[in-house]
Design an enzyme around this catalytic site. Structure first.
Site, PDB file in Angstrom:
ATOM      1  N   GLU A 210      -6.640   4.376   7.922  1.00 32.50           N
ATOM      2  CA  GLU A 210      -6.428   5.801   7.650  1.00 32.50           C
ATOM      3  C   GLU A 210      -7.663   6.427   6.992  1.00 32.50           C
ATOM      4  O   GLU A 210      -7.846   7.650   7.059  1.00 32.50           O
ATOM      5  CB  GLU A 210      -5.143   5.989   6.816  1.00 32.50           C
ATOM      6  CG  GLU A 210      -3.913   5.743   7.686  1.00 32.50           C
ATOM      7  CD  GLU A 210      -2.697   5.196   6.978  1.00 32.50           C
ATOM      8  OE1 GLU A 210      -2.635   5.245   5.741  1.00 32.50           O
ATOM      9  OE2 GLU A 210      -1.785   4.695   7.684  1.00 32.50           O
TER      10      GLU A 210
ATOM     11  N   GLY B 169       2.363   1.419  11.244  1.00 35.16           N
ATOM     12  CA  GLY B 169       3.347   2.500  11.228  1.00 35.16           C
ATOM     13  C   GLY B 169       4.040   2.749  12.558  1.00 35.16           C
ATOM     14  O   GLY B 169       4.749   3.744  12.712  1.00 35.16           O
TER      15      GLY B 169
ATOM     16  N   SER C  10       3.420  -2.798  10.510  1.00 31.58           N
ATOM     17  CA  SER C  10       4.862  -2.783  10.790  1.00 31.58           C
ATOM     18  C   SER C  10       5.599  -4.043  10.330  1.00 31.58           C
ATOM     19  O   SER C  10       6.544  -4.488  10.988  1.00 31.58           O
ATOM     20  CB  SER C  10       5.115  -2.533  12.285  1.00 31.58           C
ATOM     21  OG  SER C  10       4.663  -1.242  12.635  1.00 31.58           O
TER      22      SER C  10
ATOM     23  N   HIS D 211      -9.431   0.822   5.134  1.00 31.64           N
ATOM     24  CA  HIS D 211      -8.118   1.011   5.763  1.00 31.64           C
ATOM     25  C   HIS D 211      -8.278   1.963   6.952  1.00 31.64           C
ATOM     26  O   HIS D 211      -9.078   2.900   6.910  1.00 31.64           O
ATOM     27  CB  HIS D 211      -7.121   1.575   4.747  1.00 31.64           C
ATOM     28  CG  HIS D 211      -5.724   1.572   5.268  1.00 31.64           C
ATOM     29  ND1 HIS D 211      -5.236   2.552   6.092  1.00 31.64           N
ATOM     30  CD2 HIS D 211      -4.715   0.672   5.118  1.00 31.64           C
ATOM     31  CE1 HIS D 211      -3.985   2.264   6.429  1.00 31.64           C
ATOM     32  NE2 HIS D 211      -3.646   1.122   5.843  1.00 31.64           N
TER      33      HIS D 211
ATOM     34  N   GLU E  51      -5.282  -5.830  10.591  1.00 33.88           N
ATOM     35  CA  GLU E  51      -4.298  -4.774  10.854  1.00 33.88           C
ATOM     36  C   GLU E  51      -4.641  -4.086  12.180  1.00 33.88           C
ATOM     37  O   GLU E  51      -5.467  -3.147  12.192  1.00 33.88           O
ATOM     38  CB  GLU E  51      -4.326  -3.732   9.739  1.00 33.88           C
ATOM     39  CG  GLU E  51      -4.052  -4.276   8.358  1.00 33.88           C
ATOM     40  CD  GLU E  51      -3.496  -3.193   7.446  1.00 33.88           C
ATOM     41  OE1 GLU E  51      -2.356  -3.351   7.001  1.00 33.88           O
ATOM     42  OE2 GLU E  51      -4.186  -2.184   7.208  1.00 33.88           O
TER      43      GLU E  51
ATOM     44  N   ASN F   3       0.863  -1.178   0.000  1.00 33.80           N
ATOM     45  CA  ASN F   3       0.000   0.000   0.000  1.00 33.80           C
ATOM     46  C   ASN F   3       0.901   1.230   0.000  1.00 33.80           C
ATOM     47  O   ASN F   3       1.548   1.532   1.005  1.00 33.80           O
ATOM     48  CB  ASN F   3      -0.893  -0.048   1.254  1.00 33.80           C
ATOM     49  CG  ASN F   3      -1.672   1.236   1.462  1.00 33.80           C
ATOM     50  OD1 ASN F   3      -1.819   2.040   0.532  1.00 33.80           O
ATOM     51  ND2 ASN F   3      -2.187   1.429   2.671  1.00 33.80           N
ATOM     52  N   TRP F   4       0.918   1.931  -1.130  1.00 31.68           N
ATOM     53  CA  TRP F   4       1.833   3.074  -1.266  1.00 31.68           C
ATOM     54  C   TRP F   4       1.238   4.365  -0.710  1.00 31.68           C
ATOM     55  O   TRP F   4       1.836   5.448  -0.866  1.00 31.68           O
ATOM     56  CB  TRP F   4       2.285   3.221  -2.727  1.00 31.68           C
ATOM     57  CG  TRP F   4       3.177   2.100  -3.167  1.00 31.68           C
ATOM     58  CD1 TRP F   4       3.783   1.189  -2.352  1.00 31.68           C
ATOM     59  CD2 TRP F   4       3.565   1.765  -4.500  1.00 31.68           C
ATOM     60  NE1 TRP F   4       4.521   0.300  -3.097  1.00 31.68           N
ATOM     61  CE2 TRP F   4       4.408   0.634  -4.419  1.00 31.68           C
ATOM     62  CE3 TRP F   4       3.287   2.291  -5.763  1.00 31.68           C
ATOM     63  CZ2 TRP F   4       4.967   0.027  -5.547  1.00 31.68           C
ATOM     64  CZ3 TRP F   4       3.838   1.698  -6.893  1.00 31.68           C
ATOM     65  CH2 TRP F   4       4.678   0.582  -6.774  1.00 31.68           C
ATOM     66  N   LYS F   5       0.047   4.266  -0.155  1.00 35.87           N
ATOM     67  CA  LYS F   5      -0.601   5.403   0.519  1.00 35.87           C
ATOM     68  C   LYS F   5      -0.483   6.688  -0.335  1.00 35.87           C
ATOM     69  O   LYS F   5      -0.600   6.625  -1.553  1.00 35.87           O
ATOM     70  CB  LYS F   5       0.002   5.604   1.912  1.00 35.87           C
ATOM     71  CG  LYS F   5       0.052   4.320   2.731  1.00 35.87           C
ATOM     72  CD  LYS F   5       0.335   4.565   4.185  1.00 35.87           C
ATOM     73  CE  LYS F   5       0.545   3.251   4.904  1.00 35.87           C
ATOM     74  NZ  LYS F   5       0.252   3.330   6.324  1.00 35.87           N
TER      75      LYS F   5
ATOM     76  N   GLY G  22       2.916  -1.241   4.447  1.00 36.50           N
ATOM     77  CA  GLY G  22       2.849   0.188   4.156  1.00 36.50           C
ATOM     78  C   GLY G  22       4.252   0.742   3.985  1.00 36.50           C
ATOM     79  O   GLY G  22       4.842   0.673   2.904  1.00 36.50           O
ATOM     80  N   GLY G  23       4.825   1.218   5.082  1.00 35.96           N
ATOM     81  CA  GLY G  23       6.131   1.890   5.055  1.00 35.96           C
ATOM     82  C   GLY G  23       7.216   1.119   4.315  1.00 35.96           C
ATOM     83  O   GLY G  23       7.934   1.679   3.478  1.00 35.96           O
TER      84      GLY G  23
HETATM   85  C1  PEP Z   1      -0.760  -0.163   6.314  1.00 35.95           C
HETATM   86  O1  PEP Z   1      -0.765   1.027   6.055  1.00 35.95           O
HETATM   87  O2  PEP Z   1      -1.706  -0.875   5.996  1.00 35.95           O
HETATM   88  C2  PEP Z   1       0.394  -0.698   7.025  1.00 35.95           C
HETATM   89  C3  PEP Z   1       0.372  -1.963   7.371  1.00 35.95           C
HETATM   90  O3  PEP Z   1       1.432   0.166   7.254  1.00 35.95           O
HETATM   91  P1  PEP Z   1       2.856  -0.192   7.912  1.00 35.95           P
HETATM   92  O4  PEP Z   1       3.369  -1.427   7.234  1.00 35.95           O
HETATM   93  O5  PEP Z   1       3.675   1.003   7.653  1.00 35.95           O
HETATM   94  O6  PEP Z   1       2.609  -0.444   9.376  1.00 35.95           O
END
Ligand code: PEP
Length: 249
Positions: free
Chosen positions: A96, A171, A207, A94, A165, A7-9, A228-229
Site C-alpha cells: 500500500e 485483502g 488474506s 508494504h 505478500e 498490521n492495523w493499517k 491485515g483485515g
Molecule cells: C497486509 O495488509 O499486509 C495484509 C496481509 O492484509 P490482509 O490480511 O487483509 O490481506
C-alpha cells in the site's frame, strides 16, 4: 516459535488501538505457549499502545519509516522518533506504500537505516497478479530481494523479517497454494543466506484468516504470518494466535 504480525493499517484510531491491544494481552494470558506477537498500529496510536505493551513480550512495530536521519522532511517520521516511543520493529515496503510510489531502492535505504538503528525490519515483497499469472513470481521476487538486500550489513542484534505478500492476495480473500508459498520462501531464505543474512524469519501475508491460518503456519518454511483485515478483529486475531501457539516450530 511462530510469529504473528498484525498490521492495523489506517483502520484504528488511538482509543480503538488501545482497546485492541488490551484485548490481545488479555487473550494471551490464557495461552500455554505464546508465539511472538507484533502489533503495528497507526503512528498516532504508537505512544499509547507502547505504554500498554511495555510490560509484556508483545512487540511494537510502525507501518513505515523515513530513511533520513532528521531534517526538513514534512510528514515523515524518523527511526529516532519511533525508538523514543518504544518501537522496535518497522514494516518496510508494504504494497500500500508501494502503490503510492515507494520502490525497491527506497526500501533498501529504509532497511539500512532500520538495521543501523536496531529496529527490526519487516520487509514486504510480492508479485502483482499479471506476474503470478505469467508464472514469473520467483524471478520477480528474486529481483526485489536483490535490490533491497544487496550490500546490506546486518548485525547479530537484528532479526530480519521478510513477508512474502503477493499483491493479488492482499485483502482479496485469495491465497496462493501452500506449495507456491513454500517454494518462494525457500528461495528467499537461500538468497539471503548467499548474501550473508542468516537470522531471518520468512512470513506469509495475504488474506490470512482463522480458517486458513493452520495450513500456512503448519508449514516448516513459514515462520509466521502478517495479517491485515483479520488482525483488527479481536476474536479473529486471537484465533490465529491460538493456531500459532499450538504448532511446534
Ligand atoms: C497486509 O495488509 O499486509 C495484509 C496481509 O492484509 P490482509 O490480511 O487483509 O490481506
Amino acid at each position: 516459535m511462530k510469529t504473528i504480525i498484525a498490521n492495523w493499517k489506517m483502520y484504528l484510531g488511538v482509543r480503538e488501538s488501545v482497546a485492541l491491544s488490551r484485548g490481545v494481552l488479555r487473550g494471551l494470558r490464557g495461552m500455554k505457549t505464546i508465539p511472538e506477537v507484533i502489533l503495528a498500529p497507526s503512528y498516532p496510536a504508537l505512544g499509547e499502545v507502547s505504554k500498554i505493551l511495555s510490560r509484556s513480550r508483545v512487540r511494537l512495530s510502525a507501518q513505515n519509516m523515513s530513511h533520513q536521519d532528521h531534517g526538513a522532511y514534512t510528514g515523515d517520521v524518523s527511526s529516532r522518533m519511533l525508538k523514543e516511543l518504544g518501537v522496535n520493529a518497522v514494516i518496510l515496503g508494504h504494497s500500500e506504500r508501494r502503490a503510492k510510489g515507494m520502490v525497491d531502492s527506497d526500501v533498501h535505504l529504509k532497511l539500512v537505516r532500520a538495521v543501523a538503528e536496531g529496529i527490526d525490519p519487516i520487509v514486504c515483497v510480492g508479485e502483482p497478479s499479471a506476474t503470478h499469472e505469467a508464472g514469473e513470481t520467483e524471478g520477480y521476487v528474486h529481483e526485489q530481494i536483490n535490490t533491497i538486500f544487496e550490500g546490506v550489513e546486518t548485525n547479530k542484534r537484528s532479526t530480519i523479517y521478510v513477508a512474502y505478500e503477493p499483491l493479488w492476495a492482499i485483502g482479496s480473500g485469495k491465497t496462493p497454494s501452500i506449495h507456491d508459498v513454500e517454494t518462494v520462501h525457500a528461495m528467499i531464505r537461500e538468497q539471503l543466506s548467499e548474501l550473508g543474512i542468516d537470522k531471518v524469519s520468512v512470513l506469509y501475508g495475504g488474506s490470512v484468516d482463522p480458517e486458513n491460518a493452520y495450513e500456512f503456519l503448519n508449514n516448516s518454511e513459514v515462520d509466521g504470518v502478517l495479517i491485515g483485515g483479520a488482525g483488527v478483529r479481536i476474536q479473529k486475531l486471537l484465533d490465529i494466535i491460538t493456531v500459532a501457539s499450538e504448532i511446534k516450530a
